[in-house]
Design a protein around this motif. Structure first.
Motif, PDB file in Angstrom:
ATOM      1  N   ARG B 544       6.862  33.296   7.862  1.00  0.00           N
ATOM      2  CA  ARG B 544       5.437  33.093   7.037  1.00  0.00           C
ATOM      3  C   ARG B 544       5.173  34.238   5.992  1.00  0.00           C
ATOM      4  NH1 ARG B 544       1.589  29.815   9.153  1.00  0.00           N
ATOM      5  NH2 ARG B 544      -0.185  31.224   9.218  1.00  0.00           N
ATOM      6  N   GLN B 547       1.614  36.061   4.263  1.00  0.00           N
ATOM      7  CA  GLN B 547       0.663  37.164   4.979  1.00  0.00           C
ATOM      8  C   GLN B 547      -0.700  37.087   4.782  1.00  0.00           C
ATOM      9  OE1 GLN B 547       2.871  40.470   4.206  1.00  0.00           O
ATOM     10  NE2 GLN B 547       4.275  40.434   6.095  1.00  0.00           N
ATOM     11  N   ASP B 577       1.717  30.500   4.771  1.00  0.00           N
ATOM     12  CA  ASP B 577       0.698  31.533   5.026  1.00  0.00           C
ATOM     13  C   ASP B 577       0.067  32.200   3.946  1.00  0.00           C
ATOM     14  OD1 ASP B 577      -1.098  32.942   6.654  1.00  0.00           O
ATOM     15  OD2 ASP B 577       0.254  34.508   7.024  1.00  0.00           O
TER      16      ASP B 577
END
Ligand code: SF4
Ligand code: SF4
Ligand code: SF4
Lengths: 70, 784
Positions: B544, B547, B577
């Motif tokens: 991901r 962040q 993400d």
């Protein structure tokens, strides 16, 4: 693009093949079926012609575009 | 383009329709112009604009019932403009230059107007201005009719006298205190005059033996106001009755009757093309949802009307209604200063010119064909489609400027050449279920992504799925250039390759390819990589990288109609993400990066504006899923990532400037060479002689070459030729050589110095004009 377009001084170029200086001479340039006589530095022996940057990117482009819009 | 296509297109653009206020006004007062002048503080000019339509400008603002006001667009963002009050202020504070009541040359016709109220006065005025000899009969003294019934503070008596004075100036003959029907008969009047306008007012009971309507009032034709008797017309409040009294309608009736009388006396059709007269519904579209509301400017003293500053402030609230929806979102349409109704005419004229300069060539070639205009236009007018058709027509006429698309077409030819083009089933397979077609620009921009996607497909698709590879160009540049011939042959080739691979499903990584396939190769099943990634999941489980970072998505313009793609891309970003901050123009209303339609080639200035506007629309890094969009924005210094950079990582510095034009070619060639070797274990055949020429190019010279669209292979060809044939010039002091070569249509000049087996490049430039050589070197024709 008629007559003497080349106004810059004759560049001190040699024809590297014939080893002679270029001289101003009448040369025909053509685009889209239109031809114009211009005076350009040319090798008196083999006929090799020089077109300097200012001419190629200045007057020549201008005329090219005019002719393209005709 | 046929003439009737032009007409239809012109009509589709409603920008020139009258704004709602003007359309609703029975006299079509140009409220917008009045407000514009007043807003500038020029009440003289505002009054002049009012006077253009209404000969009694001082009266109208005080008596008009304002049918314009309820439809005023300002009402959708605050309150409607106080139009009549504004008109009154123009008359109160503005001054007219000495009126030249210039009538047309006298005509040998006598007309009579019965009734000196607003309707009769206006008809008398209009007819006198047209050159008729006009007699005005009025039962009382002076003229003015119901105007005298307004209270003095609403309509000062002196003002009535002053405003109606124009009738005397026009030489109208007044017969005051004369009641037609009592003091003299209509027959008698009709004998001496060729036409009569009856405008006796609401209280008139005289009906002159004319045919009556069901209300017992004189019956008139609703279009011409002709009564049952030839040459006799009637209008105003005598027709409308006390319940329908209206000052503005009376004025408008007078104007309509005057038009009818003029036509009647000239013996032309009374009814032809009159649909535009009177109150209308506007066909103009003006967007108001993005306008901040503003309340009405109040009057310090309502009885006195607006003060000058109040009037100015009120005028400034006017939206100056117009459409220009497309122009507002398209830098290109904005750049040329007009709007599609004008543009389609210019395009049409450009295509119709037989001899002379085609002034719209560049205009036609500067459109990115992105379709945003059609998306925002209230009538779906698509200038992109107009321009694309125009380009095809120019090509068919042999009038497409050769320089316009040449670079893009040569780039396409490179991608179709053996240097890049390839069609392969998976090793050992004799057909494919899927084939990956990365397109030319992904391979040019980030070659590693091609391999990454290919490997991903092998892993993500069900075991046993045979995945092939197809390298080449989708033909978009030819399509954009109007080169139907080249585009067709590109598609034909793709069709054949696709058939030879066993008609697999084609996986695409470029939305332009996707659009081209969908439109021109509908029989081929296609899917975009993003859709597959959304369906089959991201590689590298659990990665991901976002962040929680915020990015903005630039949707490529060729995904405009692909809501599913927009949704999948955002879902992928969420899975990675990232937070998405949407740009003001995204999804169906996204913009082009300027690469589309070869806009950047035809008009770099417009593309600069396009890109400059786009990159400042959001502060976050951009994420896009078109290699060209990415490279364009990144080149302008906007950190922009390709979606694949996020999914597969980037081998260099992600988000920064992409490769230069020469590297783009090299990258494509490398993709092919590498994949052939790594996946199929094949090596490619040798290079052409010029390819072995080594170049030394400084950053400064590289920037110049980029701007001039000169590739390393162009330099290599020139130098290889010069060194092989000896045809070059020498600058003795510097030892530099100057040489030129014309591989196809363009002559390239290079200044260079040989240096330890390589060639140091000092400068290069090109031109299209040819040197007509009188002494061609034997066997070397075409060399300058
Ligand atoms: S959006 Fe553009 S083309 Fe469409 S009506 Fe408005 S001005 Fe005309
Ligand atoms: S905002 Fe101005 S132009 Fe638009 S309808 Fe109102 S007065 Fe007319
Ligand atoms: S660039 Fe796009 S929005 Fe502008 S005119 Fe062309 S197709 Fe329409």
């Amino acid at each position: 693009m008629t007559g003497t377009v080349h106004t810059a001084p004759l560049p001190d170029l040699l024809c590297a093949r014939c080893n002679v200086p270029l001289q101003l001479a009448k040369v025909n340039v053509a685009y889209l079926g239109n031809a114009f006589p211009v005076e350009l530095p040319k090798c008196p022996k083999c006929g090799q012609v020089y077109i300097e940057e200012a001419l190629a990117l200045g007057k020549m482009v201008e005329v090219e575009q005019q002719l393209e819009d005709k | 383009m046929e003439q009737r296509d032009l007409r239809a297109l012109e009509e589709q653009c409603i920008q020139e329709c009258a704004p709602p206020c003007t359309a609703a006004c029975p006299l079509h007062v140009d409220v917008r112009a009045i407000a514009a002048e007043a807003a500038r503080g020029d009440l003289d000019a505002a009054l002049k604009a009012l006077r253009k339509t209404v000969p009694f400008p001082g009266l109208v603002g005080r008596v008009c019932e304002q049918p314009c006001r309820p439809v005023c667009k300002r009402g959708e963002a605050g309150e409607s403009i106080a139009i009549a009050a504004l008109e009154r202020a123009c008359a109160d504070y503005g001054a007219l230059k000495a009126e030249k009541t210039r009538a047309l040359p006298k005509r040998n016709h006598h007309v009579v107007v019965v009734g000196g109220g607003l309707s009769g006065a206006l008809a008398a005025h209009d007819l006198a201005r047209k050159g008729y000899t006009v007699c005005l009969y009025e039962a009382l003294d002076p003229v003015g009719g119901s105007l005298w019934s307004y209270p003095e503070e609403v309509l000062p008596h002196a003002l009535i006298t002053q405003e109606l004075n124009v009738l005397e100036t026009l030489g109208i003959e007044f017969h005051l205190n004369t009641r037609v029907g009592v003091d003299l008969t209509l027959d008698a009047l009709r004998e001496e005059h060729e036409a009569v306008y009856l405008a006796l007012g609401a209280s008139a009971t005289e009906t002159f033996g004319l045919e009556l309507d069901e209300r017992g009032r004189v019956k008139i034709d609703p279009i011409t106001y002709a009564t049952s008797r030839a040459g006799v017309f009637a209008g105003g409040n005598m027709i409308r009755g006390p319940e329908g009294r209206s000052a503005i309608q009376s004025l408008a009736d007078g104007r309509r009757a005057a038009i009818s009388i003029d036509r009647y006396l000239q013996n032309v059709s009374l009814t032809a093309s009159r649909s535009g007269e009177g109150s209308q519904t506007s066909c103009l579209y003006t967007r108001t949802d993005d306008v901040a509301p503003l309340p009405l400017v109040p009057m310090a003293s309502p009885a006195d009307g607006y003060t000058r500053p109040e009037a100015l402030a009120e005028a400034q609230r006017c939206l100056q209604c117009q459409c220009l929806e497309c122009v507002k979102v398209c830098e290109y349409l904005e750049h040329y200063g007009r709007y599609p109704r004008k543009y389609v005419r210019e395009v049409y004229n450009n295509l119709s010119i037989v001899q002379g300069t085609r002034t719209a060539n560049r205009f036609i070639n500067s459109c990115s064909l992105c379709g945003l205009c059609a998306q925002v236009c209230p009538t779906d007018l698509d200038m992109g489609a107009v321009n694309k058709r125009a380009r095809q027509a120019m090509v068919a006429q042999g009038r497409m400027p050769p320089s316009a698309h040449d670079f893009a077409l040569r780039d396409m030819a490179f991608s179709q050449s053996a240097a890049f083009a390839l069609a392969r089933n998976a090793p050992g397979a004799d057909a494919s279920d899927y084939v990956f077609f990365p397109g030319c620009q992904l391979a040019a921009s980030t070659p590693s992504h091609v391999r990454a996607v290919y490997d991903y497909l092998g892993g993500a698709l069900p075991a046993g799925t045979r995945v092939g590879l197809l390298l080449g160009c989708c033909g978009a540049p030819a399509d954009w250039a109007g080169r139907a011939d080249l585009a067709k042959s590109a598609w034909e080739e793709l069709r054949e390759q696709h058939a030879a691979l066993g008609r697999p499903k084609v996986v695409l990584a470029c939305s332009s390819c996707h659009q081209v396939f969908r439109q021109n190769l509908p029989e081929i099943e296609v899917v975009l990589v993003w859709d597959l990634l959304a369906k089959h999941g991201l590689p590298g489980l659990g990665a991901r990288p976002g962040q929680g970072q915020t990015v903005s998505v630039h949707d490529p313009c060729t995904t405009r109609q692909e809501a599913g793609v927009h949704a999948n891309v955002r879902a992928l970003l969420t899975a990675l993400d990232y937070q998405v901050a949407e740009l003001p123009r995204s999804g169906a209303r996204t913009t082009c990066c300027g690469f589309g339609g070869a806009q950047w080639l035809a008009n770099p200035e417009v593309t600069r504006k396009v890109v400059a506007r786009r990159v400042q629309e959001g502060p976050a890094d951009y994420v896009t899923y078109c290699a060209m969009c990415r490279d364009v924005f990144a080149r302008e210094g906007k950190r922009t990532l390709h979606l694949l950079d996020l999914v597969f990582g980037h081998p260099g510095q992600p988000g920064g400037p992409g490769p230069n034009w020469s590297q783009r070619h090299e990258n494509r060639a490398r993709v092919k060479r590498q994949l052939l070797k790594d996946i199929w274990g094949e090596t490619m055949d040798g290079q052409a002689a010029y390819e072995s020429i080594k170049l030394l190019v400084s950053e400064e010279v590289r920037a110049r070459l980029e701007a001039r669209l000169i590739l390393d292979e162009d330099l290599q060809r020139v130098i290889e030729h010069a060194e092989r044939t000896g045809r070059r010039l020498l600058q003795p002091q510097t030892g530099r050589y100057v040489a030129s070569y014309k591989p196809t249509a363009v002559t390239y000049w290079v200044e260079y110095t040989p240096q330890a087996g390589a060639f140091l490049i000092h400068n290069a430039y090109s031109h299209r004009m040819e040197i007509v050589e009188d002494e061609p070197a034997a066997g070397q024709g075409g060399v300058a």
